[in-house]
Write a protein that holds these residues in place. Structure first.
Motif, PDB file in Angstrom:
ATOM      1  N   TYR A 173       0.841  -1.205   0.000  1.00 22.77           N
ATOM      2  CA  TYR A 173       0.000   0.000   0.000  1.00 22.77           C
ATOM      3  C   TYR A 173       0.879   1.259   0.000  1.00 22.77           C
ATOM      4  O   TYR A 173       0.667   2.186  -0.778  1.00 22.77           O
ATOM      5  N   LEU A 174       1.885   1.255   0.877  1.00 16.50           N
ATOM      6  CA  LEU A 174       2.770   2.417   0.977  1.00 16.50           C
ATOM      7  C   LEU A 174       3.521   2.655  -0.334  1.00 16.50           C
ATOM      8  O   LEU A 174       3.752   3.796  -0.730  1.00 16.50           O
TER       9      LEU A 174
ATOM     10  N   VAL B 126       1.152   4.374  -2.683  1.00 18.67           N
ATOM     11  CA  VAL B 126       1.029   5.786  -2.293  1.00 18.67           C
ATOM     12  C   VAL B 126       2.233   6.558  -2.828  1.00 18.67           C
ATOM     13  O   VAL B 126       2.095   7.629  -3.417  1.00 18.67           O
ATOM     14  N   HIS B 127       3.407   5.983  -2.634  1.00 19.79           N
ATOM     15  CA  HIS B 127       4.645   6.629  -3.072  1.00 19.79           C
ATOM     16  C   HIS B 127       4.650   6.838  -4.596  1.00 19.79           C
ATOM     17  O   HIS B 127       5.065   7.881  -5.088  1.00 19.79           O
TER      18      HIS B 127
ATOM     19  N   TYR C 218      -7.404   2.328   0.808  1.00 17.78           N
ATOM     20  CA  TYR C 218      -7.114   1.525   2.004  1.00 17.78           C
ATOM     21  C   TYR C 218      -8.353   0.756   2.475  1.00 17.78           C
ATOM     22  O   TYR C 218      -8.284  -0.416   2.808  1.00 17.78           O
TER      23      TYR C 218
END
Lengths: 191, 192
Positions: free
Chosen positions: B24-25, B28-29, B61
């Motif tokens: 997920y991160l 996002v990045h 999310y």
């Protein structure tokens, strides 16, 4: 190719989406038509300006703020879950309380439908205090009955009427139902 | 999880659906800047744009299970961000907190990100950044979306078609008409 057809191909031409024969046709028309050539130049300037617009990036705190939002969301979710769990664990208790309240309210409604007059009486004149004072062997002094056709009693507030009724001359040991009915009728007439 | 850069967006979202938070991160990045730029051009405010993009990632999310592997992740996330931006703009217009159309052209103020402001770039182009942003904000919604996705985000016709949910032919037509309308608006602004 005329100017109308040219304008239809303009976007595809600028985006390099035309096949070679069509592209040649468009370019040939441009050479012959300065108006359309000007349109192409203007559009190229616009697209160049749009491509040159500076790119806006997310701030440095973006990810930290996002994680904070996710944290808040998870907390809210947890709270609502806790509430739901509490509710479902105690559903029998809540049902029992609701049933008792329902029974009490229903009883009151039914009781009032059988005693419509009691509901209309002023607060102080409700059955309980009046009946108790009349039925009991109170030590209040005896007074003259207020039923005087020549000199009707002065108009009083409901509370005052109640008090006067409470202090009426009624034999302690005899409950006179007719007398009570007459008194209530009289009070209603005065109102 | 092997080197994150080796994963495609679609693989990452599948990993996240399986509970891998690092996937997920990474998503996002990869997308935070692209989406911020897209939404900023749509709403004209950096703060609002960041808020909307954060809401987009929050939606990712909470609703990652809604993603199906048949679609490209980029079109899916752009669709969510675009819808949230449109909803936010409509809400603000309704509440009269922020209404572009209630103001005259001269009153319209848009943020120009100053951190990377380059006057040289402005002189190299025919139009000022502020004029372009004002003109974009005055475009009808469907033209605005098409122009931002094509000419600023540089997406293909096919990707735009999937994001806005219309055939490629309609996308081309919207881009064509949007560009012409944008030119007219910029001319009006220059003449003022």
């Amino acid at each position: 190719m005329d100017c109308y057809s040219f304008s239809k191909y303009l976007t595809d031409y600028l985006d390099n989406q035309l096949k070679l024969p069509q592209r040649r046709e468009v370019e040939s028309h441009m050479r012959e038509c300065p108006v359309c050539q000007g349109k192409v130049e203007d559009m190229k300037n616009l697209l160049n300006a749009l491509h040159m617009l500076q790119k806006v990036s997310a701030s440095d705190s973006f990810e930290a703020e996002l994680l904070e939002k996710i944290h808040i969301y998870q907390n809210n979710l947890e709270h609502s879950h806790t509430f739901r769990t509490f509710f479902f664990n105690h559903i029998r208790t809540f049902s029992a309380v609701a049933a008792v309240i329902l029974v009490i309210v229903s009883t009151l409604v039914i009781w009032q439908s059988y005693h419509p007059r009691a509901g209309n009486l002023p607060a102080g004149m409700n059955s309980a205090p009046v009946m108790s004072s009349m039925g009991s062997s109170s030590s209040s002094p005896r007074q003259e009955p207020a039923t005087n056709p020549v000199n009707p009693p002065p108009k009083t507030t409901p509370m005052a009427l109640t008090d006067s009724l409470n202090n009426e001359m009624v034999p302690d040991d005899t409950f006179n139902l007719d007398f009570l009915k007459n008194r209530i009728q009289l009070v209603n007439e005065q109102r | 999880m092997r080197d994150k850069a080796k994963y495609t967006d679609e693989e990452l979202i599948v990993l996240f659906q399986k509970g891998e938070e690092r996937a997920y991160l990474e998503l996002v990045h990869r997308y935070k800047d692209r989406l911020t730029n897209f939404v900023f051009r749509f709403v004209g405010s950096r703060e609002m744009a960041e808020d909307i993009v954060q809401d987009t990632f929050l939606k990712l999310y909470t609703s990652s299970h809604m993603y199906k592997e048949i679609a490209r992740f980029s079109t899916w996330i752009y669709t969510i961000a675009g819808n949230l931006a449109k909803t936010e703009l409509r809400k603000r217009k309704r509440r009269k907190i922020y209404s572009i159309h209630d103001m005259g052209i001269d009153e319209k103020e848009f943020e120009i990100p100053s951190d990377t402001y380059n006057p040289e770039r402005e002189t190299r182009t025919a139009y000022q950044e502020k004029e372009i942003q004002t003109a974009i904000s005055r475009l009808p919604e469907q033209f605005k979306t098409a122009i931002i996705l094509r000419d600023i985000q540089e997406l293909s016709y096919e990707e735009i078609s999937k994001i806005v949910g219309v055939p490629v032919g309609t996308v081309k037509s919207r881009i064509n008409r949007g560009r012409q309308k944008l030119q007219e608006l910029l001319k009006e602004l220059k003449d003022k």
